[in-house]
Design a protein around this motif. Structure first.
Motif, PDB file in Angstrom:
ATOM      1  N   ALA A 112       5.418   7.515  -8.639  1.00  0.00           N
ATOM      2  CA  ALA A 112       6.551   7.184  -9.503  1.00  0.00           C
ATOM      3  C   ALA A 112       7.845   7.104  -8.706  1.00  0.00           C
ATOM      4  N   MET A 113       8.035   8.021  -7.759  1.00  0.00           N
ATOM      5  CA  MET A 113       9.281   8.017  -6.996  1.00  0.00           C
ATOM      6  C   MET A 113       9.374   6.788  -6.102  1.00  0.00           C
ATOM      7  N   ILE A 114       8.264   6.387  -5.513  1.00  0.00           N
ATOM      8  CA  ILE A 114       8.276   5.180  -4.680  1.00  0.00           C
ATOM      9  C   ILE A 114       8.564   3.953  -5.539  1.00  0.00           C
ATOM     10  N   ALA A 115       7.946   3.894  -6.732  1.00  0.00           N
ATOM     11  CA  ALA A 115       8.222   2.774  -7.640  1.00  0.00           C
ATOM     12  C   ALA A 115       9.696   2.733  -8.015  1.00  0.00           C
ATOM     13  N   ALA A 119      -0.552   8.283   5.119  1.00  0.00           N
ATOM     14  CA  ALA A 119      -0.671   6.855   5.403  1.00  0.00           C
ATOM     15  C   ALA A 119       0.486   6.076   4.781  1.00  0.00           C
ATOM     16  N   SER A 120       0.906   6.488   3.597  1.00  0.00           N
ATOM     17  CA  SER A 120       2.052   5.841   2.960  1.00  0.00           C
ATOM     18  C   SER A 120       3.311   6.030   3.803  1.00  0.00           C
ATOM     19  N   PHE A 121       3.501   7.229   4.333  1.00  0.00           N
ATOM     20  CA  PHE A 121       4.645   7.472   5.212  1.00  0.00           C
ATOM     21  C   PHE A 121       4.551   6.625   6.477  1.00  0.00           C
ATOM     22  N   GLY A 122       3.353   6.531   7.050  1.00  0.00           N
ATOM     23  CA  GLY A 122       3.181   5.709   8.247  1.00  0.00           C
ATOM     24  C   GLY A 122       3.525   4.252   7.987  1.00  0.00           C
ATOM     25  N   LEU A 123       3.105   3.740   6.839  1.00  0.00           N
ATOM     26  CA  LEU A 123       3.437   2.359   6.494  1.00  0.00           C
ATOM     27  C   LEU A 123       4.940   2.190   6.265  1.00  0.00           C
ATOM     28  N   THR A 124       5.587   3.223   5.700  1.00  0.00           N
ATOM     29  CA  THR A 124       7.039   3.159   5.509  1.00  0.00           C
ATOM     30  C   THR A 124       7.752   3.073   6.854  1.00  0.00           C
ATOM     31  N   VAL A 125       7.282   3.854   7.814  1.00  0.00           N
ATOM     32  CA  VAL A 125       7.851   3.775   9.168  1.00  0.00           C
ATOM     33  C   VAL A 125       7.633   2.383   9.747  1.00  0.00           C
ATOM     34  N   GLY A 126       6.436   1.824   9.527  1.00  0.00           N
ATOM     35  CA  GLY A 126       6.171   0.470  10.006  1.00  0.00           C
ATOM     36  C   GLY A 126       7.069  -0.562   9.360  1.00  0.00           C
ATOM     37  N   LEU A 127       7.305  -0.412   8.037  1.00  0.00           N
ATOM     38  CA  LEU A 127       8.198  -1.334   7.345  1.00  0.00           C
ATOM     39  C   LEU A 127       9.623  -1.204   7.867  1.00  0.00           C
ATOM     40  N   TYR A 128      10.036   0.020   8.166  1.00  0.00           N
ATOM     41  CA  TYR A 128      11.373   0.233   8.718  1.00  0.00           C
ATOM     42  C   TYR A 128      11.517  -0.444  10.085  1.00  0.00           C
ATOM     43  N   LEU A 183      15.946   4.118   3.587  1.00  0.00           N
ATOM     44  CA  LEU A 183      16.485   5.462   3.803  1.00  0.00           C
ATOM     45  C   LEU A 183      15.826   6.447   2.849  1.00  0.00           C
ATOM     46  N   TRP A 184      15.750   6.097   1.579  1.00  0.00           N
ATOM     47  CA  TRP A 184      15.151   7.007   0.599  1.00  0.00           C
ATOM     48  C   TRP A 184      13.650   7.132   0.812  1.00  0.00           C
ATOM     49  N   MET A 185      12.974   6.018   1.050  1.00  0.00           N
ATOM     50  CA  MET A 185      11.515   6.062   1.165  1.00  0.00           C
ATOM     51  C   MET A 185      11.060   6.849   2.382  1.00  0.00           C
ATOM     52  N   LEU A 186      11.843   6.861   3.428  1.00  0.00           N
ATOM     53  CA  LEU A 186      11.452   7.611   4.619  1.00  0.00           C
ATOM     54  C   LEU A 186      11.359   9.102   4.325  1.00  0.00           C
ATOM     55  N   PHE A 187      12.381   9.669   3.661  1.00  0.00           N
ATOM     56  CA  PHE A 187      12.283  11.110   3.420  1.00  0.00           C
ATOM     57  C   PHE A 187      11.422  11.436   2.197  1.00  0.00           C
ATOM     58  N   VAL A 188      11.320  10.513   1.240  1.00  0.00           N
ATOM     59  CA  VAL A 188      10.441  10.762   0.089  1.00  0.00           C
ATOM     60  C   VAL A 188       8.990  10.875   0.541  1.00  0.00           C
ATOM     61  N   THR A 189       8.523   9.908   1.307  1.00  0.00           N
ATOM     62  CA  THR A 189       7.126   9.926   1.740  1.00  0.00           C
ATOM     63  C   THR A 189       6.890  10.959   2.842  1.00  0.00           C
ATOM     64  N   GLY A 190       7.843  11.110   3.765  1.00  0.00           N
ATOM     65  CA  GLY A 190       7.658  12.051   4.872  1.00  0.00           C
ATOM     66  C   GLY A 190       7.643  13.489   4.403  1.00  0.00           C
ATOM     67  N   LEU A 243       0.819  -1.216   0.000  1.00  0.00           N
ATOM     68  CA  LEU A 243       0.000   0.000   0.000  1.00  0.00           C
ATOM     69  C   LEU A 243       0.852   1.264   0.000  1.00  0.00           C
ATOM     70  N   ILE A 244       2.109   1.156   0.391  1.00  0.00           N
ATOM     71  CA  ILE A 244       3.000   2.322   0.310  1.00  0.00           C
ATOM     72  C   ILE A 244       3.016   2.857  -1.115  1.00  0.00           C
ATOM     73  N   LEU A 245       2.986   1.951  -2.095  1.00  0.00           N
ATOM     74  CA  LEU A 245       2.974   2.345  -3.496  1.00  0.00           C
ATOM     75  C   LEU A 245       1.570   2.664  -3.988  1.00  0.00           C
ATOM     76  N   TRP A 246       0.588   1.874  -3.569  1.00  0.00           N
ATOM     77  CA  TRP A 246      -0.749   2.011  -4.146  1.00  0.00           C
ATOM     78  C   TRP A 246      -1.514   3.209  -3.592  1.00  0.00           C
ATOM     79  N   LEU A 247      -1.217   3.661  -2.391  1.00  0.00           N
ATOM     80  CA  LEU A 247      -1.967   4.787  -1.823  1.00  0.00           C
ATOM     81  C   LEU A 247      -1.818   6.066  -2.651  1.00  0.00           C
ATOM     82  N   PRO A 248      -0.618   6.443  -3.110  1.00  0.00           N
ATOM     83  CA  PRO A 248      -0.562   7.606  -3.998  1.00  0.00           C
ATOM     84  C   PRO A 248      -1.350   7.404  -5.295  1.00  0.00           C
ATOM     85  N   ALA A 249      -1.400   6.164  -5.816  1.00  0.00           N
ATOM     86  CA  ALA A 249      -2.192   5.903  -7.021  1.00  0.00           C
ATOM     87  C   ALA A 249      -3.678   6.079  -6.726  1.00  0.00           C
ATOM     88  N   ILE A 250      -4.110   5.617  -5.564  1.00  0.00           N
ATOM     89  CA  ILE A 250      -5.508   5.812  -5.158  1.00  0.00           C
ATOM     90  C   ILE A 250      -5.811   7.299  -5.035  1.00  0.00           C
TER      91      ILE A 250
END
Length: 703
Positions: free
Chosen positions: A158-161, A70-79, A117-124, A35-42
């Motif tokens: 696109a950036m998350i992908a 929510a995508s950022f929150g999930l990224t934190v959870g994945l971390y 590392l990248w996904m944390l600051f990209v989504t945040g 969902l980290i990827l799909w939420l921006p698409a939604i």
């Protein structure tokens, strides 16, 4: 040569089962993080629905902020759940197996510490910029509001992908996606010719780099038989690639990847699109410069660092291009008056430092500078946007002064002050002091070779210039006595002002975002070791060990460089204080003195005109292509179309017109036609055989 071993990359995890090439594939519990990827698409789809329904509220903004948050929150959870590298399947995409041809590329997350590392600051930071834009873009509510936030959602998708991709084709999809989103958002004001031209320039210049990346991906698949990271890195780690068989195609791969990185991260010679990208709304500028597009090139080189070792001179080339880009763009920033353009050239310069770090195998320092830069550069652009928004689009630093003394502008002035200090690398108090200077220190390690000591000198000179132009902006705009002139938005089409003007300071959303990202910039000071560990446990950590240094302070560049660079930065700030606060007319006097000298005047003119790089490109590339295009157009119009296509088409038309008088509806004309036709048939029947016999005899006699 093969790259050094990738330590720890294929470690096992208790949460997963063994997968292809030894990399574990998640079985249970981690698929939810797709969902980290799909939420921006939604979010993009919902913004499209809002546009179709002509929603005239801020609903698109709240949808976007909610989905990205929510995508950022999930990224934190994945971390927090991360233990070791793992592949998370999302959906099947390409699976071609025909004879010896095999191409497998699915939508899967390749999760290691570099990805996180990248996904944390990209989504945040992306979420906070969207929140900022909810207020900044409110004048477009009911018009382009839904379109804008749909573009923001595409950007983050696109950036998350790109960052989370398991393979090079998915990375390329995200790569092209951020290019498309930049075209969309840079040209957001599509009725403004300069914005349309800037969007096209960004898109076209990036096509050059993107072609290089695409060819690099093809050669990787051609030589290694895979585009999946795990299988590719395993082959390189084992040294099992056909170096002799591949020949030049093996050695060309690093340079093609490099070309792609230079295009997306605006390095020489493909940097010219980024300053013009300021024509887009300021939140877009912040998103491009801080969290998404321009960091993609650095990420690509970090991710593919083992591949960059396929040629001995590839990484030194990266380092030198980065160093020269840092210096060139810093000199241009000295003479610009547009606040956003100054910060744009600053981004190009700081990216140059990052490429220096990666090229000199100081990837941890380079990635840490990416992380710290994301925070303070976002603050710089967002504060510049607050000034533009409050002063009717004014961006000329000569026409605004004393911002700190104006009611409601204190947060903007103070957050810009700290961000400028980070950019200048003020000792001990800023993240830039700890991240940028670590890169320059690596250049003075004697064993590094390749003339890196000169790169270190270039880095120190650039640090002085950076401190000067950063605080040139702050002293001009925020310090001194209050003074302002409204921008072009306060004037009508004829240039007359629309009545009395009063600046409006930013409100809650803008101020909250500025404070939060500034806090993040302060917090990043303490994350140097954490960032180094994140890089070390990834493909970017597959580098040689740093050489041992002799005892003593001056024997170790990592000890003395921060203080040397910090001192140089303070000197730059002091020079900026004198010329742009203590005696603001001194800068103009110096400029006039230089212009009065027939030789010295070349320097300020060259700086103000950006070293005439755009003019050189126009004369050597754009204009010749324009001439060639017109020549080909004339050839197509008058030779291909008129002579060949239309000419051949005119033959049956002319024959038809010749026989047209015979079909006129008059009986005796038809009788004459019938008699003439019968005569013609009779002549052919009697004479044609003799003619054929005569020609046959003639040809036979010659034979």
């Amino acid at each position: 040569m093969a790259a050094a071993p990738i330590s720890g990359l294929l470690a096992a995890s208790p949460l997963v089962a063994a997968g292809p090439a030894g990399v574990p594939i998640a079985q249970d519990g981690l698929g939810f993080y797709g969902l980290i990827l799909w939420l921006p698409a939604i979010s993009m789809v919902l913004c499209g629905v809002c546009a179709a329904l002509r929603v005239k509220s801020k609903l698109p903004a709240w949808i976007t902020v909610g989905c990205l948050g929510a995508s950022f929150g999930l990224t934190v959870g994945l971390y927090r759940a991360y233990e070791s590298p793992v592949i998370i399947p999302l959906l099947q995409w390409l699976n071609i197996q025909s004879g010896q041809l095999t191409l497998v590329a699915d939508f899967r997350f390749y999760v290691d510490s570099l990805t996180l590392l990248w996904m944390l600051f990209v989504t945040g930071i992306g979420t906070l910029i969207a929140l900022y834009a909810s207020e900044y873009m409110e004048t477009d509510v009911g018009k382009g509001y839904s379109r804008f936030f749909a573009g923001i959602s595409v950007f983050l998708f696109a950036m998350i992908a790109l960052v989370a991709a398991d393979n090079l084709l998915m990375l390329y999809l995200g790569w092209e996606g951020v290019g498309f989103a930049s075209y969309w958002l840079i040209g957001y004001y599509y009725r403004k010719p300069s914005a349309v031209a800037a969007a096209k320039k960004a898109f076209i210049v990036n096509r050059i780099g993107d072609l290089g990346l695409l060819l690099g991906i093809y050669l990787i698949w051609h030589n290694f038989g895979t585009v999946q990271y795990a299988a590719l890195f395993e082959q390189i780690n084992a040294g099992g690639y056909p170096d002799e068989t591949g020949g030049w195609s093996i050695k060309a791969i690093p340079y093609l990847l490099m070309l792609g990185a230079f295009g997306k991260s605006a390095q020489i010679p493909l940097y010219v699109w980024l300053p013009d990208a300021m024509e887009g709304p300021t939140p877009v500028s912040a998103l491009i410069h801080a969290a998404t597009m321009v960091t993609a090139g650095v990420y690509l080189l970090c991710r593919m660092l083992p591949v960059m070792g396929l040629h001995d001179l590839a990484l030194p080339t990266v380092a030198w291009i980065g160093g020269l880009t840092a210096l060139l763009s810093a000199t241009i920033a000295l003479a610009q008056y547009d606040i956003k353009r100054i910060f744009a050239y600053s981004t190009i310069s700081q990216l140059g430092y990052m490429f220096m770090g990666v090229g000199m195998l100081a990837s941890a320092a380079g990635a840490y500078h990416v992380f710290t830069h994301a925070f303070f550069k976002a603050v710089l652009f967002l504060t510049a946007g607050a000034v533009m928004h409050g002063f009717a689009g004014q961006v000329d630093l000569r026409k605004i002064s004393g911002l700190l003394k104006m009611p409601g502008w204190r947060i903007t002035g103070l957050t810009m002050l700290y961000a400028c200090a980070c950019l200048a690398g003020v000792p001990l108090l800023t993240s830039g002091f700890f991240s940028k200077d670590a890169i320059m220190a690596e250049a003075f390690v004697a064993e590094a070779g390749h003339g890196y000591r000169w790169l270190g000198i270039i880095g120190i000179v650039t640090a002085f210039l950076t401190a000067y132009y950063a605080f040139r902006v702050w002293f001009r705009v925020c310090a001194g006595e209050p003074h302002f002139e409204p921008g072009e938005e306060h004037h009508d089409a004829s240039g007359r002002p629309r009545g009395e003007f009063h600046p409006h300071p930013p409100r809650l959303a803008v101020n909250l975002v500025l404070v939060l990202i500034t806090v993040g910039a302060v917090w990043s000071i303490f994350l140097k070791r954490w960032a180094a560990d994140m890089v070390a446990d990834s493909t970017a950590g597959a580098v040689r060990e740093a050489p041992a240094h002799a005892a003593g302070f001056w024997a170790d560049p990592h000890l003395w460089m921060p203080w040397v660079a910090g001192t140089v930065g303070l000197v730059g700030i002091a020079v900026a204080w004198y010329f742009h606060l203590a005696d603001r007319k001194a800068a103009e006097r110096l400029k006039n003195a230089l212009l009065a000298n027939p030789v010295a005047r070349l320097l300020p003119l060259a700086l103000q005109n950006k070293w005439y790089v755009d003019e050189v490109y126009h004369a050597t590339i754009r204009f010749p292509l324009w001439i060639l295009g017109h020549i080909l157009n004339l050839f197509d119009r008058y030779v291909v179309d008129l002579s060949l296509v239309d000419g051949i088409a005119k033959i049956p038309r002319a024959l038809g017109r010749g026989f047209q008088p015979l079909h006129n509806g008059i009986l005796h004309s038809y009788a004459i036609s019938m008699a003439g036709g019968a005569t013609l048939v009779a002549v052919l029947v009697f004479l044609l055989p003799q003619l054929v016999e005569f020609l046959g005899g003639l040809l036979g006699g010659q034979g």
